[in-house]
Design an enzyme around this catalytic site. Structure first.
Site, PDB file in Angstrom:
ATOM      1  N   TYR A 199       0.824  -1.199   0.000  1.00 17.65           N
ATOM      2  CA  TYR A 199       0.000   0.000   0.000  1.00 17.65           C
ATOM      3  C   TYR A 199       0.867   1.261   0.000  1.00 17.65           C
ATOM      4  O   TYR A 199       1.409   1.672   1.027  1.00 17.65           O
ATOM      5  CB  TYR A 199      -0.925   0.024   1.214  1.00 17.65           C
ATOM      6  N   HIS A 233       0.352 -12.377   1.472  1.00 15.12           N
ATOM      7  CA  HIS A 233      -0.424 -11.475   0.625  1.00 15.12           C
ATOM      8  C   HIS A 233      -0.508 -11.979  -0.814  1.00 15.12           C
ATOM      9  O   HIS A 233       0.509 -12.100  -1.506  1.00 15.12           O
ATOM     10  CB  HIS A 233       0.224 -10.083   0.648  1.00 15.12           C
TER      11      HIS A 233
END
Length: 342
Positions: A59, A144
């Site tokens: 992010y 992830h």
């Protein structure tokens, strides 16, 4: 106003209220946050009762971790949970005037992402995240998006995280993905105790109910439901043609289904976003819903979406009208040890 009581997340002693904050917006998702705006986001979440915060190196090329850590530093460490993710290492590079907007983040492209699901990659990723967060520990670690790296995750990342949990370095671990089938395989084949599924256990997509959720309930694995607004169509009380669904424009049938759900909600004095947040929590395996937000106002609004319980007759009517998948509204919460019935 009474806030939801904390519920157990995983088997490592973690607990938090069932609404968490997903901090992708702190990494300038889609557009840059003003310098005087982003510092207000986490305090607004905290004021709304949120105590679980999820982030990732992905992010904003680490920006979200840095901002989240800075925001949390003044808060009592024993009162919140932080999760971050492994699988993408950040390697410095010359931005050469480029931004990372192709990956949806409005930040300079001064790092590149390198996929690494090995043991060494996991350890390095956690060390780097601790540095960016500036916190003393990470409570929960998620592998992830290992969609194309299943074998590497099973051989490297999961054993490494299991060892770290056994050593007390982290409390719980699992994976976070936009699909449920591989998460179900991870439940079967590892000793992970938390899975985050994005967009697959919602009012409009209940596919996780076919594989992940029954298995997670059976094996006492906590599920975190993310992307419950399905890219935005369920975030507004009045869906319209052109609304986003699953990262693209919704087709007419999806919009009309969302509109009909909204009409039923309105007849009972509730809103579509309230239903969107509370529906996932009805399943016994789901411990929390993780919501985003790019402003203090959004966080204040989102954190309150579970405060007014949706009446049972609403779920029954949705089921009778064929607006929920097979038997979805009948998945009643059951008590687990240390977890109250919602």
């Amino acid at each position: 106003m009474t806030r939801p009581v904390p519920v157990r997340i995983g088997r490592g002693g973690l607990s938090a209220p069932p609404i968490g904050y997903g901090a992708a917006a702190l990494g300038n998702l889609y557009s840059a946050l003003a310098d005087d705006a982003w510092p207000e986001v986490v305090p607004a979440a905290w004021a709304g009762g949120i105590r679980y915060f999820d982030v990732a190196p992905h992010y904003g090329l680490g920006l979200a971790e840095r901002r989240l850590g800075e925001s949390l530093r003044a808060l009592p460490r024993e009162e919140f949970i932080v999760s971050t993710k492994v699988g993408r290492l950040l390697v410095p590079q010359d931005a050469a005037g480029r931004t990372d907007i192709d990956n949806l983040f409005a930040v300079p492209a001064d790092h590149r992402r390198v996929r690494d699901y090995s043991r060494d990659g996991v350890l390095r990723s956690i060390d780097d995240s601790l540095t960016r967060l500036g916190l003393d520990r990470i409570d929960l670690v998620l592998v992830h998006d290992p969609d194309d790296f299943e074998a590497e995750a099973l051989d490297g990342a999961f054993p490494a995280l299991s060892e770290l949990r056994d050593q007390g370095v982290i409390r719980s671990f699992g994976a976070g993905m936009n699909q449920s089938a591989m998460l179900a395989r991870f439940v079967r084949e590892t000793d992970a105790d938390v899975m985050m599924v994005a967009g697959r256990w919602t009012l409009l997509d209940q596919s996780a109910g076919d594989d992940l959720l029954p298995l997670a309930a059976e094996r006492d694995v906590s599920v975190l439901a993310a992307a419950v607004f399905n890219s935005g169509i369920l975030a507004t009380d009045t869906p319209v043609q052109g609304s986003l669904f699953d990262y693209g424009p919704a087709d007419r049938a999806v919009v009309e289904r969302a509109q009909e759900i909204a009409r039923i909600a309105h007849r009972h004095g509730r809103t579509l976003p309230e239903l969107a947040v509370q529906f996932p929590l009805r399943h016994p395996a789901v411990a929390a819903v993780v919501l985003g937000g790019a402003s203090a106002a959004q966080l204040a609004q989102n954190s309150a979406l579970a405060d007014r319980p949706v009446p049972e007759e609403v779920w029954r009517e949705l089921q009778e009208q064929g607006l929920l998948g097979t038997d979805a509204s009948a998945r009643q919460p059951r008590a687990r040890e240390g977890q109250p019935v919602r």
